[in-house]
Design a protein around this motif. Structure first.
Motif, PDB file in Angstrom:
ATOM      1  N   ASN A  88       0.830  -1.531  -0.050  1.00 55.63           N
ATOM      2  CA  ASN A  88      -0.011   0.064  -0.166  1.00 55.63           C
ATOM      3  C   ASN A  88       1.065   1.736  -0.125  1.00 55.63           C
ATOM      4  N   ILE A  89       2.003   0.882   0.950  1.00 52.46           N
ATOM      5  CA  ILE A  89       2.368   2.101   0.908  1.00 52.46           C
ATOM      6  C   ILE A  89       3.543   2.560  -0.633  1.00 52.46           C
ATOM      7  N   LEU A  90       3.862   1.635  -1.161  1.00 52.02           N
ATOM      8  CA  LEU A  90       4.807   1.112  -2.160  1.00 52.02           C
ATOM      9  C   LEU A  90       3.842   2.208  -3.880  1.00 52.02           C
ATOM     10  N   ILE A  91       2.672   1.791  -3.743  1.00 56.23           N
ATOM     11  CA  ILE A  91       2.202   1.814  -4.431  1.00 56.23           C
ATOM     12  C   ILE A  91       1.117   3.471  -4.255  1.00 56.23           C
ATOM     13  N   GLN A 100      14.215   0.076  -5.809  1.00 49.94           N
ATOM     14  CA  GLN A 100      13.779   0.662  -6.928  1.00 49.94           C
ATOM     15  C   GLN A 100      13.710  -0.272  -8.581  1.00 49.94           C
ATOM     16  N   ILE A 101      13.976  -1.726  -7.527  1.00 53.03           N
ATOM     17  CA  ILE A 101      13.828  -2.802  -8.349  1.00 53.03           C
ATOM     18  C   ILE A 101      11.756  -2.857  -8.948  1.00 53.03           C
ATOM     19  N   TRP A 102      11.089  -2.587  -7.728  1.00 55.74           N
ATOM     20  CA  TRP A 102      10.023  -2.393  -7.116  1.00 55.74           C
ATOM     21  C   TRP A 102       9.393  -1.319  -7.999  1.00 55.74           C
ATOM     22  N   PHE A 103      10.016  -0.441  -8.398  1.00 58.26           N
ATOM     23  CA  PHE A 103       9.270   0.792  -9.544  1.00 58.26           C
ATOM     24  C   PHE A 103       9.974   0.531 -11.077  1.00 58.26           C
ATOM     25  N   GLN A 104      10.608  -0.366 -10.775  1.00 56.38           N
ATOM     26  CA  GLN A 104      11.380  -0.460 -12.543  1.00 56.38           C
ATOM     27  C   GLN A 104      10.262  -1.980 -13.172  1.00 56.38           C
ATOM     28  N   ASN A 105      10.080  -2.898 -12.048  1.00 50.85           N
ATOM     29  CA  ASN A 105       8.744  -3.689 -12.250  1.00 50.85           C
ATOM     30  C   ASN A 105       7.339  -2.803 -12.158  1.00 50.85           C
ATOM     31  N   ALA A 114      -8.710  -8.135 -15.126  1.00 48.65           N
ATOM     32  CA  ALA A 114      -9.009  -9.916 -14.114  1.00 48.65           C
ATOM     33  C   ALA A 114      -7.604 -10.228 -13.413  1.00 48.65           C
ATOM     34  N   SER A 115      -6.584  -9.972 -14.681  1.00 46.12           N
ATOM     35  CA  SER A 115      -5.255 -10.096 -13.597  1.00 46.12           C
ATOM     36  C   SER A 115      -4.900  -8.894 -12.955  1.00 46.12           C
ATOM     37  N   GLN A 116      -6.190  -7.736 -12.158  1.00 48.04           N
ATOM     38  CA  GLN A 116      -5.511  -6.721 -11.707  1.00 48.04           C
ATOM     39  C   GLN A 116      -5.967  -7.615 -10.677  1.00 48.04           C
ATOM     40  N   ASP A 117      -7.492  -7.620 -10.384  1.00 43.32           N
ATOM     41  CA  ASP A 117      -8.523  -8.443  -9.290  1.00 43.32           C
ATOM     42  C   ASP A 117      -6.910  -8.897  -8.698  1.00 43.32           C
ATOM     43  N   GLN A 118      -6.272  -9.921  -9.487  1.00 43.85           N
ATOM     44  CA  GLN A 118      -5.747 -11.014  -8.654  1.00 43.85           C
ATOM     45  C   GLN A 118      -4.117 -11.053  -8.248  1.00 43.85           C
ATOM     46  N   ASP A 119      -4.125  -9.351  -8.598  1.00 46.56           N
ATOM     47  CA  ASP A 119      -2.711  -8.851  -7.616  1.00 46.56           C
ATOM     48  C   ASP A 119      -2.713  -8.293  -7.068  1.00 46.56           C
ATOM     49  N   HIS A 120      -3.706  -7.416  -7.160  1.00 47.90           N
ATOM     50  CA  HIS A 120      -3.820  -6.039  -6.694  1.00 47.90           C
ATOM     51  C   HIS A 120      -5.222  -5.549  -6.693  1.00 47.90           C
ATOM     52  N   PRO A 121      -5.963  -5.844  -5.843  1.00 50.53           N
ATOM     53  CA  PRO A 121      -7.251  -5.678  -5.736  1.00 50.53           C
ATOM     54  C   PRO A 121      -7.534  -3.979  -5.479  1.00 50.53           C
ATOM     55  N   GLU A 122      -7.233  -3.763  -4.217  1.00 45.69           N
ATOM     56  CA  GLU A 122      -7.497  -2.220  -4.099  1.00 45.69           C
ATOM     57  C   GLU A 122      -6.958  -1.165  -5.082  1.00 45.69           C
ATOM     58  N   GLU A 123      -5.768  -1.502  -5.956  1.00 42.82           N
ATOM     59  CA  GLU A 123      -5.529  -0.288  -7.326  1.00 42.82           C
ATOM     60  C   GLU A 123      -6.835   0.012  -8.946  1.00 42.82           C
ATOM     61  N   LYS A 124      -6.759   0.864  -8.964  1.00 47.42           N
ATOM     62  CA  LYS A 124      -6.933   1.283 -10.195  1.00 47.42           C
ATOM     63  C   LYS A 124      -6.628   1.516 -11.688  1.00 47.42           C
ATOM     64  N   ILE A 125      -6.888   0.817 -12.488  1.00 46.26           N
ATOM     65  CA  ILE A 125      -6.439   1.492 -13.944  1.00 46.26           C
ATOM     66  C   ILE A 125      -6.904   2.808 -13.727  1.00 46.26           C
ATOM     67  N   HIS A 126      -6.122   3.491 -14.294  1.00 47.05           N
ATOM     68  CA  HIS A 126      -6.132   4.825 -14.495  1.00 47.05           C
ATOM     69  C   HIS A 126      -6.774   5.114 -16.166  1.00 47.05           C
ATOM     70  N   GLY A 127      -7.278   6.013 -17.332  1.00 50.02           N
ATOM     71  CA  GLY A 127      -7.752   6.132 -18.321  1.00 50.02           C
ATOM     72  C   GLY A 127      -7.238   7.642 -18.848  1.00 50.02           C
ATOM     73  N   ARG A 128      -7.158   6.997 -19.646  1.00 51.77           N
ATOM     74  CA  ARG A 128      -6.975   8.723 -20.977  1.00 51.77           C
ATOM     75  C   ARG A 128      -6.952   9.847 -19.876  1.00 51.77           C
ATOM     76  N   ALA A 129      -8.624  10.143 -19.612  1.00 52.87           N
ATOM     77  CA  ALA A 129      -8.517  10.912 -18.532  1.00 52.87           C
ATOM     78  C   ALA A 129      -7.907  11.439 -16.997  1.00 52.87           C
ATOM     79  N   ASP A 130      -7.582  10.491 -17.010  1.00 53.23           N
ATOM     80  CA  ASP A 130      -6.440  10.140 -15.324  1.00 53.23           C
ATOM     81  C   ASP A 130      -4.721  10.780 -15.812  1.00 53.23           C
TER      82      ASP A 130
END
Length: 170
Positions: free
Chosen positions: A28-31, A60-65, A84-100
């Motif tokens: 959560n802190i890194l995100i 550093q590696i986490w940010f690169q990845n 689907a892939s996002q829910d598996q890895d980090h459900p708390e994140e949202k993918i930002h669209g062009r407007a963001d």
């Protein structure tokens, strides 16, 4: 003494560290930090390393990845696959669209003059040089880094065009 010519020699150069497993709190802190700036400076990485009690190199590696993963997500088309892939890895994140997206950065002529002068001297400035330039012209270091990336890209496209011109004239 026999020489070891085995391709599987373990040297400091090709030794991989074990995978780092971050806790949910650490993630959560890194995100949160990534969402603020995907290209943190050294001071930010040091602060994060202390805050989550891990090595700066792991940060550093986490940010690169993370940046690489976001690039792949932006390019892949099927929206359902992304969700689907996002829910598996980090459900708390949202993918930002062009407007963001961040607004396009406009530079004054004096800022551009400073950036172009620096580019002429060194098209690949290190983090310290970029931070110094950012402070000098009053923009975030991440914007300076992007400016240099874009400028190098334009520079090499122009160079390639100049090399192709003599062939077309014949």
């Amino acid at each position: 003494m026999a020489k070891n010519n085995s391709p599987h020699k373990t040297t400091a150069r090709n030794h991989r560290q074990s995978r780092t497993k971050f806790t949910e709190d650490q993630l959560n802190i890194l995100i949160k930090a990534f969402n603020q700036t995907p290209y943190p400076g050294d001071a930010t990485k040091e602060k994060l390393a202390l805050e989550i009690n891990t090595e700066e190199s792991r940060i550093q590696i986490w940010f690169q990845n993370r940046r690489a993963r976001h690039q792949v997500q932006k390019r892949s088309k099927p929206e359902k696959h992304l969700e689907a892939s996002q829910d598996q890895d980090h459900p708390e994140e949202k993918i930002h669209g062009r407007a963001d997206r961040r607004c396009r950065t406009s530079y004054t002529s004096s800022q551009l003059h400073t950036l172009i002068t620096a580019f002429t001297k060194n098209p690949y400035p290190g983090i310290n040089s970029r931070e110094q330039l950012a402070k000098e012209i009053g923009v975030p270091e991440s914007r300076v880094q992007i400016w240099f990336q874009n400028r190098r890209s334009r520079f090499y496209v122009q160079k390639k065009g100049e090399l192709d011109e003599p062939l077309e004239q014949k």
